[in-house]
Write a protein that holds these residues in place. Structure first.
Motif, PDB file in Angstrom:
ATOM      1  N   LEU A  73      37.265  41.345  54.917  1.00 34.27           N
ATOM      2  CA  LEU A  73      37.374  42.590  54.733  1.00 34.27           C
ATOM      3  C   LEU A  73      37.435  43.106  56.280  1.00 34.27           C
ATOM      4  N   ARG A  74      36.242  42.714  57.005  1.00 32.96           N
ATOM      5  CA  ARG A  74      35.972  43.493  58.340  1.00 32.96           C
ATOM      6  C   ARG A  74      36.898  42.714  59.426  1.00 32.96           C
ATOM      7  N   TRP A  75      37.481  41.613  59.012  1.00 41.43           N
ATOM      8  CA  TRP A  75      38.645  41.266  59.979  1.00 41.43           C
ATOM      9  C   TRP A  75      39.757  41.989  59.788  1.00 41.43           C
ATOM     10  N   GLN A  76      40.058  42.265  58.449  1.00 45.20           N
ATOM     11  CA  GLN A  76      41.172  43.419  58.339  1.00 45.20           C
ATOM     12  C   GLN A  76      41.147  44.566  58.994  1.00 45.20           C
ATOM     13  N   ASP A  77      39.943  45.053  58.875  1.00 46.79           N
ATOM     14  CA  ASP A  77      39.527  46.439  59.266  1.00 46.79           C
ATOM     15  C   ASP A  77      39.243  46.539  61.034  1.00 46.79           C
ATOM     16  N   VAL A 136      42.629  40.114  47.498  1.00 46.25           N
ATOM     17  CA  VAL A 136      42.572  40.567  45.916  1.00 46.25           C
ATOM     18  C   VAL A 136      41.606  39.998  45.086  1.00 46.25           C
ATOM     19  N   PRO A 137      41.598  38.643  45.004  1.00 43.37           N
ATOM     20  CA  PRO A 137      40.639  38.157  44.121  1.00 43.37           C
ATOM     21  C   PRO A 137      39.226  38.692  44.326  1.00 43.37           C
ATOM     22  N   PHE A 138      38.872  38.901  45.420  1.00 37.90           N
ATOM     23  CA  PHE A 138      37.447  39.289  45.645  1.00 37.90           C
ATOM     24  C   PHE A 138      37.213  40.728  45.224  1.00 37.90           C
ATOM     25  N   GLU A 139      38.361  41.501  45.813  1.00 35.67           N
ATOM     26  CA  GLU A 139      38.201  42.980  45.427  1.00 35.67           C
ATOM     27  C   GLU A 139      38.434  43.426  44.162  1.00 35.67           C
ATOM     28  N   LEU A 140      38.745  42.629  43.230  1.00 34.16           N
ATOM     29  CA  LEU A 140      38.764  42.867  41.749  1.00 34.16           C
ATOM     30  C   LEU A 140      37.646  43.114  41.240  1.00 34.16           C
ATOM     31  N   ASN A 141      36.388  42.491  41.889  1.00 37.13           N
ATOM     32  CA  ASN A 141      35.249  42.640  41.251  1.00 37.13           C
ATOM     33  C   ASN A 141      34.247  43.472  42.436  1.00 37.13           C
ATOM     34  N   ALA A 142      34.932  44.275  43.288  1.00 37.34           N
ATOM     35  CA  ALA A 142      33.953  45.063  44.180  1.00 37.34           C
ATOM     36  C   ALA A 142      33.323  46.013  43.675  1.00 37.34           C
ATOM     37  N   PRO A 143      32.050  46.682  44.006  1.00 36.43           N
ATOM     38  CA  PRO A 143      31.385  47.471  43.418  1.00 36.43           C
ATOM     39  C   PRO A 143      32.001  48.671  43.494  1.00 36.43           C
ATOM     40  N   PRO A 145      34.621  51.367  42.897  1.00 38.75           N
ATOM     41  CA  PRO A 145      36.141  51.472  42.184  1.00 38.75           C
ATOM     42  C   PRO A 145      37.254  51.664  43.241  1.00 38.75           C
ATOM     43  N   ALA A 146      37.149  52.385  44.284  1.00 39.12           N
ATOM     44  CA  ALA A 146      38.318  52.737  45.009  1.00 39.12           C
ATOM     45  C   ALA A 146      38.849  51.429  45.579  1.00 39.12           C
ATOM     46  N   ARG A 147      37.919  50.242  45.883  1.00 37.65           N
ATOM     47  CA  ARG A 147      38.229  48.976  46.107  1.00 37.65           C
ATOM     48  C   ARG A 147      38.859  48.319  45.123  1.00 37.65           C
ATOM     49  N   ALA A 149      40.631  49.551  42.728  1.00 38.08           N
ATOM     50  CA  ALA A 149      42.080  50.167  42.662  1.00 38.08           C
ATOM     51  C   ALA A 149      43.014  49.927  43.491  1.00 38.08           C
ATOM     52  N   ALA A 150      42.531  49.727  44.863  1.00 35.82           N
ATOM     53  CA  ALA A 150      43.262  49.195  45.855  1.00 35.82           C
ATOM     54  C   ALA A 150      43.931  47.769  45.751  1.00 35.82           C
ATOM     55  N   ALA A 151      42.998  46.900  45.155  1.00 38.59           N
ATOM     56  CA  ALA A 151      43.329  45.552  44.656  1.00 38.59           C
ATOM     57  C   ALA A 151      44.548  45.661  43.574  1.00 38.59           C
ATOM     58  N   LEU A 152      44.222  46.470  42.653  1.00 37.96           N
ATOM     59  CA  LEU A 152      45.337  46.427  41.689  1.00 37.96           C
ATOM     60  C   LEU A 152      46.656  46.754  42.384  1.00 37.96           C
ATOM     61  N   ASP A 153      46.700  47.778  43.373  1.00 35.68           N
ATOM     62  CA  ASP A 153      47.828  48.394  44.117  1.00 35.68           C
ATOM     63  C   ASP A 153      48.502  47.298  44.643  1.00 35.68           C
TER      64      ASP A 153
END
Length: 657
Positions: A73-77, A136-143, A145-147, A149-153
């Motif tokens: 996540l930090r590498w991406q940002d 995506v697999p990590f973000e599906l269980n992120a605390p 909700p916006a993250r 939702a972004a994974a589902l997108d």
């Protein structure tokens, strides 16, 4: 004694080993951190590219070290920094003009350095997109909700089979009902496309039957993609969609072109092509051994070309009889890209169900559009219907009263910035302004021309031109904004097919209110009784003590006031200009003529017929609304030939006229 010494030495050795293990981490434990793994791909991480990022991500996913998700996540940002001295990677945070380096494994602050002492890693957009997909697999269980939702997108944009398992597991722990419903839907779509277990896949495909959403239709269309095939026999290992009949499903010309494209037959040769080729191979007054003076028939030219073809001078070409034989010797078919026949059969059945549902919803959407347009025509024409029915006056300035109402709403919004309050004030104020203007026009002009309809038409036409010019002088030629409140913005959406704007819904409700109000006035009040009496027989009404002159004045004012309110409603979605009334005057007159003059129900019937007719014609040719209006005028002309008094004919003066 010796056994005691041996035991003491053994205990001392064990204690020493345990102490050393506490003071120095073992090699295995050191390797459990994320930093050592990152150092193995130090160059690829420090300078990421599309060609190297997949290898790094594969290694990180396979190792599954603690903190992998946060690092990605930090590498991406662009929140990862490299220390050039030792090549280690750190997170960083602002610290009073400096950067505080954070250890990736422990999360502890290491040092504060200048931004010049470290290199910020900046992956480009392509690399960031690949990282986002891996997250995506990590973000599906992120605390957050916006993250999630972004994974589902991200899954919706580019789903694959690897996402089925993590998506399925995340549904069990999902706490947000909306996100859980969306996850279940995405799981159905992914299962239909990529599941390895056939029963689950078939069940998912059946679950998409009748689903008209774009996503579901896209999945079903991908499962039923077909390719053209040709051969001397049908392939045994292919999922054949259908066999094409030459002459019915495909023409002979197209069939032979497919043979040529598949290198199964030589290209077709026309007479012109053959003549041009022969002209290029004239040798000593002959072509292929055939003298030039004999090349005046098709048979001679064919022999010459065959001689050249046998000598290898020209490429082989197919004659007409050869084309027919080649086509007859081959089979033409369509083959599914999906190899499993059960999957394609289920997808075709689901698509058939979806097509039926799609047709129903398209019809329903067309009905809503027709109702919306009919309500607009009703509001624009009801005032004209009343004045025409009671007074027999052809008011060509009726559209300008619509324009006056729209400009009244615009002026109100100049002084009242709250769009809701301004709309509440503009509606009755537009009625008052246009009612007064209508009364003045009736007193000064119309009442002197009751027995001269042609002069009335010319006079009101001149007044309409004068009002348009007056509006241009006051407000200019540019369109003026009449802004709808926020609660009227957007649309009511049932699904991907059926939707209607909130403004159109409001206009429809306003039309219903006016329908009820006018029926109440005409049926339950003395004014309505007098209006009906004057409409049916003005002479008899006058002998009963009713003043027709007063009723005419009030009726004309009422019709003009209703046009003003219609102008406010229309101005919420149309451009407010000095010519806007001209866009509705023709439809208003057609509505009155078709429905029957002087009758509320007739106006409603006429507005409905014209609204549905125009939308129906536009459905056949959506890009040409002018053609739809032209056909609508022709239909109205034919209609009044068979029913000149309209749908609802009146008795009395209107019927006599």
């Amino acid at each position: 004694m010796r056994s005691f010494l041996f035991l003491a030495q053994l205990v001392a050795t064990v204690l020493a080993i345990g102490l050393l293990s506490l003071l120095r981490p073992s090699e295995g434990r050191a390797q459990e951190g994320l930093q050592p793994l990152l150092q193995e791909y130090q160059a690829e991480i420090a300078k990421p590219s599309r060609s190297t990022v997949d290898r790094v991500l594969s290694a990180l996913m396979a190792a599954d070290r603690p903190g992998t998700a946060e690092f990605l996540l930090r590498w991406q940002d662009r929140g990862v920094y490299e220390r050039p001295d030792d090549g280690l990677f750190f997170y960083a945070e602002e610290a009073g003009g400096a950067l505080r380096l954070i250890d990736i494994d422990s999360g502890a602050a290491v040092a504060e350095v200048s931004s010049r002492d470290v290199n910020q890693i900046r992956p480009n957009s392509g690399v960031r997109g690949v990282i986002a997909a891996a997250l995506v697999p990590f973000e599906l269980n992120a605390p957050d909700p916006a993250r999630r939702a972004a994974a589902l997108d991200a899954i919706a944009r580019s789903g694959d089979a690897s996402q089925i398992d993590p998506l399925s597991k995340s549904i069990e722990t999902e706490t947000d009902p909306a996100l859980k419903q969306r996850k279940e839907r995405l799981l159905t779509l992914l299962t239909a496309q990529f599941a390895s277990a056939l029963p689950y896949r078939l069940a998912a495909i059946e679950g998409l039957a009748g689903d008209i959403s774009i996503e579901a239709r896209s999945v079903l269309n991908q499962l039923t993609v077909r390719a053209q095939g040709v051969g001397t026999a049908l392939p045994t290992d292919a999922n054949i969609a259908r066999v094409l009949e030459v002459g019915t499903d495909v023409s002979e010309v197209e069939a032979y072109d497919r043979l040529v494209a598949a290198n199964l037959a030589p290209p077709r040769q026309s007479a012109t092509d053959r003549r041009d080729v022969l002209a290029q191979h004239i040798v000593d007054g002959a072509v292929g051994g055939v003298p030039l003076h004999l090349l005046n028939t098709d048979d001679a030219r064919a022999r010459a070309y065959e001689a050249l073809e046998a000598a290898g001078t020209v490429p082989p070409r197919a004659a007409d009889d050869e084309v027919a034989r080649a086509v007859a010797a081959h089979m033409f078919y369509e083959v599914y890209a999906e190899p499993n026949p059960e999957v394609t059969a289920a997808a075709e059945a689901a698509l058939a169900s979806t097509s039926r549902a799609l047709g129903l919803f398209q019809t329903f959407d067309l009905v809503l559009d027709g109702l919306s347009l009919a309500s607009i025509f009703f509001l624009a024409a009801i005032g004209l219907a009343i004045t025409f029915g009671v007074m027999g006056v052809i008011n060509m300035a009726h559209g300008e009263f619509i324009m006056m109402g729209a400009y009244t709403g615009y002026v109100v919004q100049l002084f009242i910035p709250d769009y809701t309050v301004s709309l509440i004030i503009a509606l009755p104020l537009a009625f008052v302004v246009t009612f007064g203007a209508g009364v003045v026009m009736e007193r000064l002009v119309i009442r002197h021309l009751y027995t001269r309809p042609l002069e009335t038409l010319l006079a009101t036409f001149g007044i309409s031109i004068a009002l348009q010019q007056l509006a241009k002088n006051i407000f200019g030629t540019q369109a003026r904004p009449l802004t709808a409140p926020d609660w009227l913005s957007g649309a009511l959406t049932l699904n991907d097919i059926v939707s209607i704007s909130n403004i159109r819904v409001a206009i429809f409700v306003l039309a219903l209110i006016f329908l009820a109000l006018l029926l109440f006035i005409l049926k339950r009040t003395r004014l309505g009784l007098e209006v009906r009496a004057v409409t049916q027989n003005p002479g008899m009404a006058a002998s009963m003590g009713i003043d027709p002159d007063r009723i005419n004045m009030l009726t004309f004012g009422l019709g003009s006031g209703i046009a003003g309110i219609a102008g406010v409603a229309i101005g919420l979605y149309a451009q407010v200009t000095s010519e806007m009334g001209a866009n509705y005057i023709v439809q208003s007159f057609m509505t009155v003529v078709v429905g029957g003059v002087g009758n509320v129900w007739g106006t409603l019937a006429g507005a409905s017929m014209i609204g549905f007719l125009q939308k129906g014609i536009e459905w056949f040719n959506p890009s040409n609304t002018l053609a739809a209006q032209t056909y609508m005028v022709l239909f109205v002309i034919l209609f009044i030939q068979f029913r000149p008094k309209g749908i609802v004919a009146l008795k009395g003066r209107a019927a006599g006229d």
